[in-house]
Design a protein around this motif. Structure first.
Motif, PDB file in Angstrom:
ATOM      1  N   THR A  92     -61.798  59.596  16.033  1.00 44.98           N
ATOM      2  CA  THR A  92     -60.492  59.709  16.690  1.00 44.98           C
ATOM      3  C   THR A  92     -60.091  58.328  17.203  1.00 44.98           C
ATOM      4  O   THR A  92     -60.933  57.455  17.383  1.00 44.98           O
ATOM      5  CB  THR A  92     -60.523  60.701  17.867  1.00 44.98           C
ATOM      6  OG1 THR A  92     -61.474  60.265  18.829  1.00 44.98           O
ATOM      7  CG2 THR A  92     -60.858  62.106  17.397  1.00 44.98           C
ATOM      8  N   ILE A  93     -58.790  58.188  17.425  1.00 41.62           N
ATOM      9  CA  ILE A  93     -58.252  56.921  17.896  1.00 41.62           C
ATOM     10  C   ILE A  93     -57.260  57.203  19.004  1.00 41.62           C
ATOM     11  O   ILE A  93     -56.516  58.185  18.943  1.00 41.62           O
ATOM     12  CB  ILE A  93     -57.579  56.144  16.736  1.00 41.62           C
ATOM     13  CG1 ILE A  93     -57.101  54.766  17.193  1.00 41.62           C
ATOM     14  CG2 ILE A  93     -56.463  56.941  16.128  1.00 41.62           C
ATOM     15  CD1 ILE A  93     -56.592  53.888  16.051  1.00 41.62           C
ATOM     16  N   ILE A 107     -50.549  57.967  12.452  1.00 36.54           N
ATOM     17  CA  ILE A 107     -51.774  58.317  13.167  1.00 36.54           C
ATOM     18  C   ILE A 107     -52.053  59.808  13.013  1.00 36.54           C
ATOM     19  O   ILE A 107     -53.182  60.218  12.716  1.00 36.54           O
ATOM     20  CB  ILE A 107     -51.657  57.959  14.668  1.00 36.54           C
ATOM     21  CG1 ILE A 107     -51.538  56.445  14.846  1.00 36.54           C
ATOM     22  CG2 ILE A 107     -52.862  58.486  15.451  1.00 36.54           C
ATOM     23  CD1 ILE A 107     -51.165  56.035  16.258  1.00 36.54           C
ATOM     24  N   LYS A 110     -53.491  60.782   9.590  1.00 37.71           N
ATOM     25  CA  LYS A 110     -54.817  60.309   9.198  1.00 37.71           C
ATOM     26  C   LYS A 110     -55.932  60.642  10.188  1.00 37.71           C
ATOM     27  O   LYS A 110     -57.109  60.646   9.821  1.00 37.71           O
ATOM     28  CB  LYS A 110     -54.768  58.801   8.988  1.00 37.71           C
ATOM     29  CG  LYS A 110     -53.839  58.431   7.844  1.00 37.71           C
ATOM     30  CD  LYS A 110     -53.707  56.952   7.667  1.00 37.71           C
ATOM     31  CE  LYS A 110     -52.733  56.648   6.520  1.00 37.71           C
ATOM     32  NZ  LYS A 110     -52.471  55.219   6.370  1.00 37.71           N
ATOM     33  N   PHE A 111     -55.572  60.942  11.425  1.00 38.71           N
ATOM     34  CA  PHE A 111     -56.592  61.210  12.438  1.00 38.71           C
ATOM     35  C   PHE A 111     -56.388  62.567  13.052  1.00 38.71           C
ATOM     36  O   PHE A 111     -55.255  63.004  13.186  1.00 38.71           O
ATOM     37  CB  PHE A 111     -56.549  60.125  13.525  1.00 38.71           C
ATOM     38  CG  PHE A 111     -57.123  58.819  13.057  1.00 38.71           C
ATOM     39  CD1 PHE A 111     -58.473  58.555  13.182  1.00 38.71           C
ATOM     40  CD2 PHE A 111     -56.301  57.863  12.477  1.00 38.71           C
ATOM     41  CE1 PHE A 111     -58.989  57.351  12.750  1.00 38.71           C
ATOM     42  CE2 PHE A 111     -56.820  56.661  12.040  1.00 38.71           C
ATOM     43  CZ  PHE A 111     -58.170  56.395  12.171  1.00 38.71           C
ATOM     44  N   PRO A 112     -57.469  63.240  13.442  1.00 39.90           N
ATOM     45  CA  PRO A 112     -58.863  62.819  13.398  1.00 39.90           C
ATOM     46  C   PRO A 112     -59.378  62.745  11.959  1.00 39.90           C
ATOM     47  O   PRO A 112     -59.042  63.581  11.128  1.00 39.90           O
ATOM     48  CB  PRO A 112     -59.611  63.871  14.209  1.00 39.90           C
ATOM     49  CG  PRO A 112     -58.744  65.093  14.167  1.00 39.90           C
ATOM     50  CD  PRO A 112     -57.335  64.592  14.019  1.00 39.90           C
ATOM     51  N   LEU A 113     -60.188  61.772  11.739  1.00 39.00           N
ATOM     52  CA  LEU A 113     -60.767  61.515  10.421  1.00 39.00           C
ATOM     53  C   LEU A 113     -62.134  62.188  10.373  1.00 39.00           C
ATOM     54  O   LEU A 113     -62.992  61.936  11.213  1.00 39.00           O
ATOM     55  CB  LEU A 113     -60.881  60.011  10.221  1.00 39.00           C
ATOM     56  CG  LEU A 113     -61.251  59.489   8.856  1.00 39.00           C
ATOM     57  CD1 LEU A 113     -60.199  59.892   7.832  1.00 39.00           C
ATOM     58  CD2 LEU A 113     -61.357  57.982   8.907  1.00 39.00           C
ATOM     59  N   LEU A 140     -61.866  53.782  19.903  1.00 37.24           N
ATOM     60  CA  LEU A 140     -62.357  54.556  18.773  1.00 37.24           C
ATOM     61  C   LEU A 140     -63.500  55.446  19.246  1.00 37.24           C
ATOM     62  O   LEU A 140     -64.386  54.984  19.965  1.00 37.24           O
ATOM     63  CB  LEU A 140     -62.852  53.614  17.675  1.00 37.24           C
ATOM     64  CG  LEU A 140     -61.803  52.637  17.150  1.00 37.24           C
ATOM     65  CD1 LEU A 140     -62.460  51.545  16.331  1.00 37.24           C
ATOM     66  CD2 LEU A 140     -60.773  53.385  16.324  1.00 37.24           C
ATOM     67  N   TRP A 142     -66.341  58.531  17.860  1.00 33.09           N
ATOM     68  CA  TRP A 142     -66.921  59.153  16.678  1.00 33.09           C
ATOM     69  C   TRP A 142     -68.255  59.784  17.018  1.00 33.09           C
ATOM     70  O   TRP A 142     -68.767  59.611  18.116  1.00 33.09           O
ATOM     71  CB  TRP A 142     -67.065  58.146  15.545  1.00 33.09           C
ATOM     72  CG  TRP A 142     -68.105  57.079  15.763  1.00 33.09           C
ATOM     73  CD1 TRP A 142     -69.395  57.102  15.343  1.00 33.09           C
ATOM     74  CD2 TRP A 142     -67.946  55.846  16.453  1.00 33.09           C
ATOM     75  NE1 TRP A 142     -70.046  55.956  15.733  1.00 33.09           N
ATOM     76  CE2 TRP A 142     -69.169  55.168  16.408  1.00 33.09           C
ATOM     77  CE3 TRP A 142     -66.877  55.236  17.107  1.00 33.09           C
ATOM     78  CZ2 TRP A 142     -69.362  53.921  16.992  1.00 33.09           C
ATOM     79  CZ3 TRP A 142     -67.076  53.989  17.694  1.00 33.09           C
ATOM     80  CH2 TRP A 142     -68.301  53.345  17.623  1.00 33.09           C
TER      81      TRP A 142
END
Length: 158
Positions: A92-93, A107, A110-113, A140, A142
């Motif tokens: 996540t960002i 965003i 593409k996220f959460p990736l 960031l 993860w």
């Protein structure tokens, strides 16, 4: 009357006794030195074992980062990348100091990736104008393969 004459046998006995004392002293000094060397060897082995354990743990970690990349003239992307040795899961960002550069819809797409493999990266569209801040705080977050959570704040600059 007894003569106080030292015979050759007495001289040899005294010499043998003195050599025995010297050999005993040398053996004791050698043993002490050997114990010191064994202690140093033990410490070195512990340090090497600790280093190997840290390297083995590091092999299982992802290390995420971010930087801005110029694409052509006047086009910028924020690249999120994994420079670690393992994959990052559930990436996540967010932007702790606010976001006025990265497109929110990009965003959200593409996220959460779910997975960011070793050496893989994701680019986000950056809109840069004259009044744009040159530094962006990016947090960031993860997980590792075993579920351990990590987060890191980076400050890429334009």
């Amino acid at each position: 009357m007894t003569d106080a004459i030292v015979s050759l046998g007495d001289f040899v006995a005294i010499l043998a006794f003195l050599l025995s004392l010297y050999a005993t002293w040398r053996a004791h000094a050698f043993k002490k030195r050997e114990e010191e060397l064994l202690e140093i060897q033990k410490k070195l082995n512990m340090l090497m074992l600790d280093k190997e354990e840290r390297e083995a743990a590091h092999e299982k970690e992802a290390d995420l980062g971010a930087n801005f990349v110029n694409i052509g003239s006047k086009k910028h992307r924020l690249r999120i990348f994994n420079k670690g040795r393992a994959a990052a899961y559930h990436v996540t960002i967010d932007f702790p100091e606010g976001n006025d550069i990265i497109l929110e819809r990009d965003i959200q797409k593409k996220f959460p990736l779910e997975l960011l493999e070793r050496g893989q990266s994701v680019d986000l569209i950056a809109v840069v104008g004259l009044g744009t801040k040159r530094k962006l705080a990016v947090r960031l977050s993860w997980q590792s393969a075993d579920g351990e959570k990590f987060n890191k704040t980076v400050y890429p600059t334009l």
